[in-house]
Design an enzyme around this catalytic site. Structure first.
Site, PDB file in Angstrom:
ATOM      1  N   VAL A   1      11.997 -57.260  15.070  1.00  0.00           N
ATOM      2  CA  VAL A   1      12.103 -57.293  16.529  1.00  0.00           C
ATOM      3  C   VAL A   1      11.613 -58.609  17.136  1.00  0.00           C
ATOM      4  O   VAL A   1      11.864 -58.872  18.317  1.00  0.00           O
ATOM      5  CB  VAL A   1      11.322 -56.125  17.163  1.00  0.00           C
ATOM      6  CG1 VAL A   1      11.912 -54.793  16.736  1.00  0.00           C
ATOM      7  CG2 VAL A   1       9.836 -56.201  16.823  1.00  0.00           C
TER       8      VAL A   1
ATOM      9  N   ALA B   1      16.602 -48.363  14.152  1.00  0.00           N
ATOM     10  CA  ALA B   1      17.735 -47.536  13.735  1.00  0.00           C
ATOM     11  C   ALA B   1      17.555 -46.933  12.346  1.00  0.00           C
ATOM     12  O   ALA B   1      18.322 -46.047  11.958  1.00  0.00           O
ATOM     13  CB  ALA B   1      19.028 -48.359  13.772  1.00  0.00           C
TER      14      ALA B   1
ATOM     15  N   GLY C   1      14.615 -45.565  11.490  1.00  0.00           N
ATOM     16  CA  GLY C   1      13.443 -44.706  11.626  1.00  0.00           C
ATOM     17  C   GLY C   1      13.769 -43.232  11.742  1.00  0.00           C
ATOM     18  O   GLY C   1      14.935 -42.813  11.799  1.00  0.00           O
ATOM     19  N   ASP C   2      12.716 -42.433  11.818  1.00  0.00           N
ATOM     20  CA  ASP C   2      12.846 -40.983  11.817  1.00  0.00           C
ATOM     21  C   ASP C   2      13.508 -40.458  13.090  1.00  0.00           C
ATOM     22  O   ASP C   2      14.308 -39.529  13.039  1.00  0.00           O
ATOM     23  CB  ASP C   2      11.457 -40.353  11.645  1.00  0.00           C
ATOM     24  CG  ASP C   2      11.532 -38.920  11.147  1.00  0.00           C
ATOM     25  OD1 ASP C   2      12.199 -38.699  10.120  1.00  0.00           O
ATOM     26  OD2 ASP C   2      10.942 -38.032  11.774  1.00  0.00           O
TER      27      ASP C   2
ATOM     28  N   ASP D   1      11.242 -38.212  28.344  1.00  0.00           N
ATOM     29  CA  ASP D   1      10.404 -37.076  27.969  1.00  0.00           C
ATOM     30  C   ASP D   1      11.392 -35.996  27.548  1.00  0.00           C
ATOM     31  O   ASP D   1      12.067 -35.405  28.389  1.00  0.00           O
ATOM     32  CB  ASP D   1       9.543 -36.603  29.144  1.00  0.00           C
ATOM     33  CG  ASP D   1       8.578 -35.489  28.741  1.00  0.00           C
ATOM     34  OD1 ASP D   1       8.962 -34.654  27.896  1.00  0.00           O
ATOM     35  OD2 ASP D   1       7.453 -35.446  29.269  1.00  0.00           O
ATOM     36  N   HIS D   2      11.510 -35.751  26.249  1.00  0.00           N
ATOM     37  CA  HIS D   2      12.599 -34.891  25.781  1.00  0.00           C
ATOM     38  C   HIS D   2      12.485 -33.459  26.301  1.00  0.00           C
ATOM     39  O   HIS D   2      13.468 -32.719  26.316  1.00  0.00           O
ATOM     40  CB  HIS D   2      12.688 -34.905  24.246  1.00  0.00           C
ATOM     41  CG  HIS D   2      11.579 -34.199  23.540  1.00  0.00           C
ATOM     42  ND1 HIS D   2      10.410 -34.828  23.188  1.00  0.00           N
ATOM     43  CD2 HIS D   2      11.458 -32.919  23.130  1.00  0.00           C
ATOM     44  CE1 HIS D   2       9.614 -33.967  22.586  1.00  0.00           C
ATOM     45  NE2 HIS D   2      10.219 -32.801  22.542  1.00  0.00           N
TER      46      HIS D   2
ATOM     47  N   ALA E   1      15.727 -41.935  15.071  1.00  0.00           N
ATOM     48  CA  ALA E   1      17.171 -42.196  15.019  1.00  0.00           C
ATOM     49  C   ALA E   1      17.858 -41.227  14.067  1.00  0.00           C
ATOM     50  O   ALA E   1      18.923 -40.675  14.381  1.00  0.00           O
ATOM     51  CB  ALA E   1      17.431 -43.641  14.599  1.00  0.00           C
TER      52      ALA E   1
ATOM     53  N   HIS F   1       4.409 -33.866  28.529  1.00  0.00           N
ATOM     54  CA  HIS F   1       5.219 -32.647  28.511  1.00  0.00           C
ATOM     55  C   HIS F   1       4.663 -31.544  29.410  1.00  0.00           C
ATOM     56  O   HIS F   1       5.399 -30.926  30.184  1.00  0.00           O
ATOM     57  CB  HIS F   1       5.330 -32.115  27.078  1.00  0.00           C
ATOM     58  CG  HIS F   1       5.859 -33.104  26.099  1.00  0.00           C
ATOM     59  ND1 HIS F   1       6.848 -34.001  26.420  1.00  0.00           N
ATOM     60  CD2 HIS F   1       5.546 -33.351  24.801  1.00  0.00           C
ATOM     61  CE1 HIS F   1       7.124 -34.753  25.361  1.00  0.00           C
ATOM     62  NE2 HIS F   1       6.335 -34.371  24.381  1.00  0.00           N
TER      63      HIS F   1
END
Length: 512
Positions: A94, A17, A19-20, A187-188, A22, A250
């Site tokens: 974690v 949370a 990180g980049d 996969d955005h 987030a 992608h």
């Protein structure tokens, strides 16, 4: 993303949370969903990380994130207070069991308070390094967080392994705690509005479906170019390269959306089945054939935006002898009845002329009679622009007004995001994960088949060090990528279909 689906109470746990990902994507997406009233009143978000020590600092980090990167901003402090009260934070690594017990305590308390409104729904987002996915999955199971009366789901980001064997091992670790139906592989690109629109464009229009085959289509081009260099990703990128960073996921996902057969019904399983069939039909190349159908290259120094930029090997954190490719072009074939003989050209790279994602369907040319006697008619094109604009252009030939049968290309255009900005990909995908829609997430078999296609290519490049080409930053890649198409009498179409000095035959399009 369908906005009328029922959303019950849920807890979302975000590992990484601080990180980049987030900061740039997840928190702005959650606020946009909240503003659009697509989240229930009863939900909580628990951030997990090591660098923040209290919930107040976390709230400020979320606020800074939305202010800097959000598509939608908070209008006043009262509105923001209503939103941020749903956020909690646990300072933990974690692999610390105590941290998981803190999470469980927070979730149990909320679920008791929500009793009667539906409870026990838990979503775990792993915005962390993939080599930690197995560790987190094991701890979630051992701590009891996966034992719930509601649903449980886990979202993971790419890269899913670095080859088929590592991906398989990772998948087996996660499946000890979650079933395939509970694993959401993001996969955005599949969350982008125009990528999702390919399905509608094809199957909701009688104009296209009858001609969506090798009898009418000459070739298909898929471009995903970037202007940036390696930036802060040197450690990861120099190990992955463009082939594994972009093509394996992608590029092949966009190929599947273009090529898939009509599903038997608009259900997740049926759509995944048709996408998987495309990968099974994708012609595989052995190591001896790779050099004929693939081009790999690496950017050299050049000028971007009137500023000089260094070569890839001069970037911070990059081995000065690196053979990692920053550009890939390929000629692919889908060996089934619909696409027999149609070349699919893909290209992706960094430090290219423009940042653009575009699919060009080129239809077969007219016979050389009447207007095409001199072979000077342009082919009809269907251009699906995914970035920077979201649009569909149908390029036709028409008589120029006032001329004596002078033929010019004209583009009929629908612009998806001209009036207002479309939802970001992560808004759509997070919402889909909450409501349990896996349609635009990646099935394990898609991941497996993609790696099986990519692995021989990477192995060939590892053995053939002299196959690496170079291209100047700020260009469209090496000459070899243009030669790949010239063999078939084709050329790369320019992005956005405006004047482009690099494609002499492109001419000027008039948009109506």
């Amino acid at each position: 993303m369908t906005s009328n689906r029922s959303v019950g109470s849920f807890s979302l746990v975000i590992f990484g949370a601080t990180g980049d990902l987030a900061k740039r994507k997840l928190f702005p997406a959650l606020f946009s969903l909240y503003k659009r009233e697509q989240l229930p009143e009863d939900f909580q978000v628990i951030g997990i990380g090591r660098s923040i020590r209290n919930v107040g600092d976390f709230h400020q980090a979320v606020k800074d994130s939305v202010h800097s990167f959000g598509r939608i901003k908070a209008e006043n402090e009262e509105e923001w207070s209503r939103f941020i009260r749903h956020f909690q934070f646990v300072t933990s690594s974690v692999d610390d069991p105590a941290g998981y017990q803190q999470m469980k305590t927070l979730i149990d308390e909320k679920e008791k308070a929500w009793q009667g409104a539906g409870n026990g729904n838990r979503l775990f987002y792993l915005a962390i390094a993939p080599d930690l996915y197995g560790t987190v999955s094991s701890h979630l199971k051992e701590s009891g967080l996966t034992r719930t009366n509601g649903w449980k789901r886990i979202i993971i980001e790419k890269p899913i392994g670095h080859d088929y064997e590592s991906a398989k091992q990772l998948n087996e670790q996660i499946k000890k705690a979650f079933t395939e139906e509970e694993i959401y592989r993001i996969d955005h690109y599949l969350g982008k509005e125009m990528v999702q629109n390919i399905e509608v464009l094809r199957f909701a229009n009688s104009l296209f479906e009858p001609i969506w085959n090798h009898q009418y289509i000459e070739s298909v081009q898929i471009t995903a170019s970037e202007t940036v260099g390696v930036e802060q990703r040197a450690g990861y990128y120099d190990q992955a390269g463009a082939l594994r960073d972009m093509v394996q996921n992608h590029m092949l996902q966009m190929l599947m959306m273009v090529c898939m057969e009509p599903p038997s019904r608009l259900k997740t399983e049926a759509i995944h089945d048709e996408k998987i069939k495309v990968l099974r039909s994708l012609r595989r190349y052995d190591q001896e054939e790779v050099g004929k159908y693939f081009v790999r290259a690496q950017y050299q120094e050049g000028v971007m935006g009137e500023k000089p930029v260094p070569a890839y090997r001069e970037e911070k954190g990059i081995d000065p002898r690196s053979m990692t490719e920053t550009f890939v072009a390929a000629k692919l074939f889908v060996d089934n009845l619909r696409w027999a003989g149609v070349p699919f050209y893909i290209r992706t790279g960094k430090r290219m002329t423009e940042k653009v994602t575009q699919i060009v369907i080129q239809f077969k040319e007219m016979p050389r009679i009447y207007f095409n006697k001199q072979n000077n008619l342009r082919p009809n094109l269907l251009v699906i622009s995914i970035h920077p604009e979201e649009s569909v252009k149908l390029v036709l030939n028409a008589k120029e007004a006032g001329s004596d049968h002078q033929i010019v290309p004209v583009a009929l255009e629908f612009c998806h995001n001209c009036e207002q900005r479309s939802p970001e990909a992560y808004e759509s995908l997070i919402y889909d994960a909450i409501v349990g829609d896996q349609t635009f997430f990646t099935h394990w078999e898609e991941v497996a088949l993609s790696w099986k296609f990519i692995d021989p290519v990477h192995q060939a490049w590892t053995q053939e060090q002299d196959s690496l080409h170079f291209y100047k930053s700020g260009t469209w890649g090496p000459q070899a990528a243009h030669d790949l198409l010239a063999e078939e009498g084709h050329h790369w179409w320019p992005p956005i279909l405006q004047n482009d000095p690099q494609v002499v035959t492109a001419g000027e399009l008039k948009t109506t």
